[in-house]
Design a protein around this motif. Structure first.
Motif, short mmCIF file in Angstrom:
data_model
loop_
_atom_site.label_atom_id
_atom_site.label_comp_id
_atom_site.label_asym_id
_atom_site.label_seq_id
_atom_site.Cartn_x
_atom_site.Cartn_y
_atom_site.Cartn_z
N VAL A 192 -2.63 -6.67 -1.15
CA VAL A 192 -2.09 -5.68 -2.07
C VAL A 192 -3.13 -4.58 -2.20
O VAL A 192 -4.30 -4.85 -2.51
N ALA A 193 -2.70 -3.35 -1.92
CA ALA A 193 -3.60 -2.21 -2.04
C ALA A 193 -3.56 -1.67 -3.46
O ALA A 193 -2.49 -1.58 -4.09
N ILE A 194 -4.73 -1.29 -3.98
CA ILE A 194 -4.88 -0.74 -5.32
C ILE A 194 -5.32 0.71 -5.17
O ILE A 194 -6.39 0.99 -4.60
N VAL A 195 -4.50 1.65 -5.64
CA VAL A 195 -4.77 3.08 -5.47
C VAL A 195 -4.89 3.70 -6.86
O VAL A 195 -3.91 3.79 -7.60
N ARG A 196 -6.11 4.11 -7.19
CA ARG A 196 -6.37 4.65 -8.53
C ARG A 196 -6.05 6.13 -8.59
O ARG A 196 -6.27 6.89 -7.65
#
Length: 547
Positions: A281-285
């Motif tokens: 799962v990619a986390i993009v802030r």
């Protein structure tokens, strides 16, 4: 040498200092965390363990976001010696709307202490007016323009794009690679305009989608993912149904489902996306100014596909729930610092396509629903409130199942369930008994093959209607939730007291008492006819549903 009195005095000062420096903490919220049936026009309040610094409660640090309405405008007031902060919406929220309240780590108490670094978030769902889920077809809307070119509706969403108080429709289209918007007309018989042009370009074969207000301009934005191009598109809304050209972000191989939440406690909305082939799962802030940081990732074995953000352990930090192609439902605890930790895993009964979460038994804990693609089923996994799930209860469908959706379709206070089966050419509606047990109630045949269901009050009467998207026929099937079939004795009067008289004869040896009136199921509960039908019919004449 210090006296005992001096030492006690120093100890007291240290104790006071320690207390004043302790973190500002949330004590209670209203509505409560994960609540169903919150008043649509009711206030949203948070009570803290001490008086707050009112100047820090700006719209950047304390706000609410509705998935249908967008940012909730309203006045912020203080009470209870400044320990309670209340947001009073300027207008009613939508029926059945999921709302997320976000508190940033920049909130401060009057004594100078800050809220914890993780911030605090909670979610609730608004109430729906009573109805009897009697759906009247009001026509199919084509998603194709006058060229007749195929679009292949892969996804659909409803939200108020132009801030006029009613929900508009947006289709996410695989082959035409665009978003197509139909604004609400405020006409219940023909609720949507023609498609706005130009269409919004997005990558080919985009399908999963979510809404947010990433740039905090008060307008809804849409994020979609394309497994063909391995990119995510973020389209920023202009507040009139149009969008700025999307920005494209590479997040990993085969991106699918989204979770929208504040991952780092800074008060804005970030996004997460399941990368099936990358196995993470990619986390993009969100960096502000319509920019985002480079993705970081958390591994999820088994091919994550569906993804949803939900509060699974009731700690005020939103978590993620991922469904995998190897038939697992994985709960990822949010740590509030842009990282997640896997806390549990359960078999979900099939190869996952989509995840949705809601509290199906009104116990305050979030539960999980799945659509399980080639396994031709969907499942319900009840949450325990500590990040773990109970065993899946599986419902078989007639084929490849591509969407799962929750909504209170009869307005009785619990979440009902719709599964969309591409392979069976059918939308399946299940009614909730209030305890999270689901009974088949209705099936809607598709013109060709369903891609999803969009439960939404598109006519503004407070109950939930259905916009059903057909991927192959490229149409949207519109079903209005109303009482137009309620004319028991078919005398053309809707409804009148003669309907009561004739209906009651069923229970006193009249013409339908021998089972010759198969359609006599007033409240659509599948029982022919029973005393609850009397209660439902009488309710119409006493100010209840469908008056």
């Amino acid at each position: 040498m210090a006296t005992i009195g001096t030492l006690l005095s120093i100890t007291g000062v240290l104790a006071l200092t320690h207390t004043s420096l302790a973190q500002l903490a949330v004590q209670t919220t209203s509505p409560t965390m994960n609540a169903n049936n919150a008043a649509r026009s009711g206030p949203v309040s948070v009570t803290f363990d001490r008086a707050v610094n009112t100047a820090t409660f700006t719209s950047a640090n304390f706000w609410a976001f509705g998935k249908l309405t967008g940012p909730v405008a309203g006045a912020v007031t203080f009470s209870n010696s400044n320990q309670t902060v209340t947001l009073t919406p300027a207008q009613s929220l939508q029926a059945g709307e999921v709302v997320m309240v976000i508190l940033s780590n920049q909130l401060r108490a009057a004594d100078g202490s800050f809220l914890r670094a993780q911030g605090y978030s909670f979610m609730f769902t608004t109430a729906v007016s009573p109805s009897y889920h009697l759906f009247t077809p009001i026509g199919n809307r084509s998603n194709r323009d006058n060229t007749g070119a195929q679009t292949r509706i892969y996804g659909g969403l409803a939200c108020d794009l132009n801030r006029d108080g009613l929900c508009d429709l947006t289709t996410i289209n695989e082959v035409s690679a665009d978003l197509r918007v139909m604004l609400n007309t405020h006409n219940p018989g023909a609720p949507f305009t023609s498609m706005l042009t130009p269409y919004v370009p997005i990558p080919y074969e985009s399908s999963p989608n979510e809404v947010a207000d990433f740039d905090r301009d008060g307008f809804l934005d849409i994020v979609t993912s394309s497994n063909a191009e391995n990119r995510v598109a973020v389209a920023f809304g202009n507040g009139n149904g149009t969008f700025s050209p999307p920005i494209l972000i590479s997040t990993g191989d085969y991106p699918r489902g989204f979770g929208i939440l504040d991952v780092d406690g800074d008060g804005d909305q970030d996004f997460t996306v399941a990368n099936n082939v990358s196995g993470n799962v990619a986390i993009v802030r969100n960096s502000g100014g319509r920019t985002f940081t480079a993705p970081t990732t958390v591994p999820v074995s088994g091919g994550p596909y569906g993804l949803a953000a939900a509060e699974m352990n009731n700690d005020g930090i939103i978590d993620l729930v991922a469904g995998t192609t190897n038939q697992q439902c994985v709960v990822l605890r949010g740590n509030g610092n842009s990282t997640f930790t896997q806390t549990s895993s359960r078999s979900l009964g099939g190869s996952n396509w989509v995840i949705q979460c809601a509290d199906v038994n009104n116990d305050g804990n979030m539960d999980v629903s799945t659509a399980n693609s080639s396994s031709a089923n969907g499942s319900i996994l009840k949450g325990n409130g500590n990040g773990t799930l109970q065993a899946a209860v599986v419902k078989a469908t007639g084929g490849h199942t591509v969407s799962t959706d929750f909504a209170d379709l009869d307005g009785d206070g619990d979440q009902d369930w719709v599964l969309s089966s591409f392979g069976a050419g059918t939308w399946y509606l299940y009614l909730n008994d209030g305890l999270g047990n689901f009974t088949p109630a209705e099936e809607f045949d598709a013109p060709a093959n369903p891609s999803c269901a969009v439960p939404v009050d598109f006519d503004g009467d407070g109950d939930i209607d259905l916009a059903l998207t057909d991927e192959i026929a490229d149409v949207i099937v519109l079903l209005r939730n109303d009482c137009s079939p309620i004319d028991f004795n078919r005398d053309g009067l809707f409804p009148d007291t003669a309907d009561i008289d004739d209906f009651l004869t069923v229970f006193s040896g009249g013409p339908c008492s021998t089972g010759n009136c198969g359609s006599v199921d007033f409240n659509n509960d599948g029982l022919f006819p029973d005393t609850s039908d009397i209660d439902a019919l009488l309710n119409v004449f006493s100010g209840g549903a469908c008056t």
